[in-house]
Design an enzyme around this catalytic site. Structure first.
Site: not given
Ligand code: PGA
Length: 247
Positions: A11-13, A95, A97, A165, A171, A210, A231-232
């Protein structure tokens, strides 16, 4: 019923411009035939270019959200059909977010899932508790409640996955213990079987929050973990491939 095929999705967000396609190409080049299904969900502006850059490779492309309606006066929004038209075959929905930042309720997420299905997209539906909810001992009730509320009956018989999640693990570098992950994943599995019968056993339950190369193998081999939402660590091909190799 066969075990679900694992899915590892990046997930590049809100990250990634044209030059980032190099990373997607490097991931595709590093994939081996026998591995899980692997996807990258870039910002919508990159979906079409990524689809062109990855043509002929097994790397899948997903969106990060879609509107619940098929078309109309919704300035700034994107329909599921638009994502599919651009080259996506999956979409992340619900998600945390979006649940937290855009007040998306389970009902909204379920409506978005229905829209994704109408466009032929495979939804990855996210659920997860906050730290306060976990501390209060409510994690299982919150997560299974989100599964019940966010997965519409129309999913029966279709391809989809659920991503657990924990909000506090996204993150932050914090991850639940393997025992905590397994406890939640087993509860999600039981809920899926309650809702969809035998077919609920074939749904991949991804873990997200994470995930990195150093913890991927342990997480991916935990009971009822059928892949990861990353993610990251999905932004750099080397890290993402390190996670994929953990399977
Ligand atoms: P993270 O994000 O891997 O950067 O923690 C996961 C996610 O939000 O899907």
């Amino acid at each position: 019923m066969t075990a679900p095929q694992p899915l590892i999705a990046g997930n590049w967000k809100m990250n990634g411009l044209g030059p980032s396609l190099v990373e997607a190409r490097a991931v595709a080049a590093g994939l081996q035939a026998t591995m899980a299904r692997v996807a990258i969900c870039p910002p919508a502006t990159l979906i079409h270019r990524m689809a062109e850059a990855l043509a002929g490779t097994p790397l899948l492309i997903g969106g990060q959200d879609n509107h619940w309606d098929d078309a109309g006066a919704f300035t700034g929004d994107l329909s599921a059909a638009m994502l599919a038209d651009a080259g996506a075959s999956l979409v992340i929905l619900g998600h945390s977010e979006r649940r937290a930042g855009y007040r998306e309720t389970d009902e909204v997420v379920a409506a978005k899932v229905r829209a994704a299905l109408r466009a032929g997209l495979e939804p990855i539906v996210c659920v997860g508790e906050t730290l306060e909810q976990r501390k209060a001992g409510d994690a299982l009730a919150v997560v299974t409640g989100q599964v019940r509320g966010s997965l519409p009956a129309e999913l029966a018989g279709g391809a989809f996955s659920v991503a657990y999640e924990p909000v506090w693990a996204i993150g932050t570098g914090l991850t639940p213990t393997t025992i905590e992950i397994e406890e939640v994943h087993r509860a999600i599995r039981a809920t899926l079987v309650e809702m969809f019968g035998e077919a609920g056993k074939a749904v991949a339950i991804l873990y997200g929050g994470s995930v990195k190369p150093s913890n991927a193998a342990e997480i991916l081999h935990a009971d009822e973990v059928g892949g990861a939402l990353v993610g990251g660590a999905s932004l750099k091909a080397e890290d993402f491939l390190g996670i994929i190799r953990g399977l």
